[in-house]
Design an enzyme around this catalytic site. Structure first.
Site, short mmCIF file in Angstrom:
data_model
loop_
_atom_site.label_atom_id
_atom_site.label_comp_id
_atom_site.label_asym_id
_atom_site.label_seq_id
_atom_site.Cartn_x
_atom_site.Cartn_y
_atom_site.Cartn_z
N ASP A 1 0.91 5.69 15.09
CA ASP A 1 1.30 4.69 14.10
C ASP A 1 2.64 5.03 13.45
O ASP A 1 2.98 4.49 12.40
CB ASP A 1 0.22 4.54 13.03
CG ASP A 1 -0.06 5.84 12.29
OD1 ASP A 1 0.53 6.89 12.65
OD2 ASP A 1 -0.86 5.82 11.34
N ARG B 1 -10.64 -0.96 7.10
CA ARG B 1 -9.82 -1.91 7.84
C ARG B 1 -9.41 -1.34 9.19
O ARG B 1 -9.26 -2.09 10.16
CB ARG B 1 -8.62 -2.37 7.03
CG ARG B 1 -7.52 -1.37 6.75
CD ARG B 1 -6.49 -1.30 7.84
NE ARG B 1 -5.26 -0.71 7.38
CZ ARG B 1 -4.41 -0.06 8.15
NH1 ARG B 1 -4.68 0.14 9.43
NH2 ARG B 1 -3.29 0.43 7.65
N LYS C 1 0.86 -1.19 0.00
CA LYS C 1 0.00 0.00 0.00
C LYS C 1 0.89 1.23 0.00
O LYS C 1 1.84 1.32 0.78
CB LYS C 1 -0.92 0.01 1.23
CG LYS C 1 -1.81 1.25 1.28
CD LYS C 1 -2.87 1.16 2.37
CE LYS C 1 -2.29 1.39 3.74
NZ LYS C 1 -3.37 1.56 4.76
N ASP D 1 -12.80 16.27 20.95
CA ASP D 1 -11.76 16.67 20.00
C ASP D 1 -11.14 17.96 20.51
O ASP D 1 -11.82 18.76 21.17
CB ASP D 1 -12.36 16.88 18.60
CG ASP D 1 -11.30 16.95 17.53
OD1 ASP D 1 -11.06 15.93 16.86
OD2 ASP D 1 -10.69 18.03 17.35
N LYS E 1 4.52 9.89 17.60
CA LYS E 1 3.11 10.07 17.93
C LYS E 1 2.82 9.50 19.31
O LYS E 1 3.42 8.50 19.74
CB LYS E 1 2.21 9.41 16.89
CG LYS E 1 2.16 10.14 15.55
CD LYS E 1 1.12 9.52 14.65
CE LYS E 1 0.96 10.27 13.36
NZ LYS E 1 -0.09 9.69 12.49
N GLN F 1 -11.11 9.28 11.02
CA GLN F 1 -10.82 8.05 11.74
C GLN F 1 -11.82 7.80 12.87
O GLN F 1 -12.17 6.66 13.17
CB GLN F 1 -9.40 8.08 12.28
CG GLN F 1 -8.89 6.73 12.71
CD GLN F 1 -9.17 5.64 11.69
OE1 GLN F 1 -9.94 4.73 11.96
NE2 GLN F 1 -8.59 5.73 10.50
#
Length: 330
Positions: free
Chosen positions: A231, A113, A70, A163, A235, A141
């Site tokens: 990820d 996914r 990907k 948020d 982060k 997300q």
């Protein structure tokens, strides 16, 4: 000469929904735990940190007969250009013939996914009597995670949404409430995150944060946390002490130490590798999951190429049977 099937977003969405994505991602986890799938080192390049970056993720699912990669790009400025911030392609190859099977739009596959990964984490580790969930991160997300929860955790009653931009969480609730009438969606201020955390049985963090915002002292016994946002190196969403206090599960133990939420606690020596259990081994019955209603559990999900490849392969298989997509010959 070989045929190559091309699937755009509209094709993919006719072929695969969240139930199929959950099935595919779970199978990827199981194959990984059995040694019938693997991932290769991820390539990440930031053209401009925090503004433009590319990701290359590759892997194989020998147990399912496919391999591939990907390629994704992310641009923070694209929404102002009326373009999606995330875009890319997925290439699926056949193990037996070593020839390409198809190319898909990577964005809808990634969306489904990742929502599926969160759904499997919640279904596997959260308490069955969970009633309140908190989603931190009201972007795309967050929408994927809500979609996954709606299928995997139908017993939930209240979904709190926070948020750092309060207007975004309010808009999220206004847009999503009609889609999920059986849930009560409620926007909560980021400044009130401590109270929302204490009230929640299940917490999903899905932001681009590089500083932790979820503290150990806020989390109640028995809570399950899906850490989705971290990820890549740097982060962070959870306080290292919180990670250290939890029973830790991962999609890939190697990846989470290198670039997942566990990276910070691991660097401090708080979470040794032997304390991290891969979710596939739990699904396969090789290792235990949650053992008591009082445990705090954490699923660190960094995302693996095999998840995308399995879902993409499912779509290509269905597309061939239904004659969907564009076929070119090379």
């Amino acid at each position: 000469m070989y045929p190559l099937r091309l699937l755009d977003r509209s094709h993919f969405e006719k072929l695969v929904g969240i139930p199929e994505a959950i099935e595919g991602v779970e199978q990827a986890y199981r194959l990984f735990s059995r040694g019938e799938a693997g991932v290769f080192p991820v390539i990440v390049h930031q053209f401009e940190p925090g503004r433009r970056e590319m990701d290359l993720k590759a892997g194989h699912l020998a147990g399912a007969g496919v391999f591939g990669m990907k390629m994704l790009g992310w641009c923070a400025e694209n929404p102002a250009r009326n373009l999606p911030p995330l875009a890319g392609l997925i290439i699926v190859m056949d193990v037996d013939r070593q020839q390409p099977l198809g190319i898909l739009d990577g964005t809808p596959v990634t969306f489904l996914r990742t929502g599926a990964a969160g759904a499997i984490g919640a279904r596997t580790f959260a308490r069955k009597d969970s009633r309140t969930a908190l989603i931190v991160g009201a972007g795309n997300q967050g929408r994927a995670q809500l979609l996954g929860l709606s299928f995997a955790m139908p017993q939930l009653e209240t979904i709190l949404v926070a948020d750092i931009l309060e207007s975004q969480s309010v808009r999220f609730v206004e847009e999503q409430q009609a889609l999920y009438p059986r849930f009560k969606l409620q926007a909560v201020p980021f400044s009130g995150l401590s109270r929302a955390t204490e009230e929640s049985d299940l917490i999903i963090t899905c932001t681009r944060s590089r500083e932790f915002f979820l503290k150990k002292e806020w989390v109640s016994p028995g809570t399950h946390i899906n850490a989705i946002g971290a990820d890549m190196p740097g982060k962070q969403e959870l306080e290292p002490a919180l990670v250290a206090s939890a029973k830790v599960f991962a999609d890939s133990a190697t990846q989470v130490v290198a670039k997942g939420e566990c990276q910070h606690a691991a660097k401090l020596g708080l979470v040794p590798a032997e304390r991290i259990t891969e979710i596939g081994t739990v699904l396969e019955g090789m290792k235990p999951g949650r053992l008591s209603a009082e445990e705090i559990t954490l699923f660190d999900a960094t995302g693996m190429a095999i998840q995308d490849l399995m879902v993409a392969a499912m779509a290509l298989n269905r597309a061939e049977k239904k004659g969907i997509g564009t076929v070119v010959h090379f």
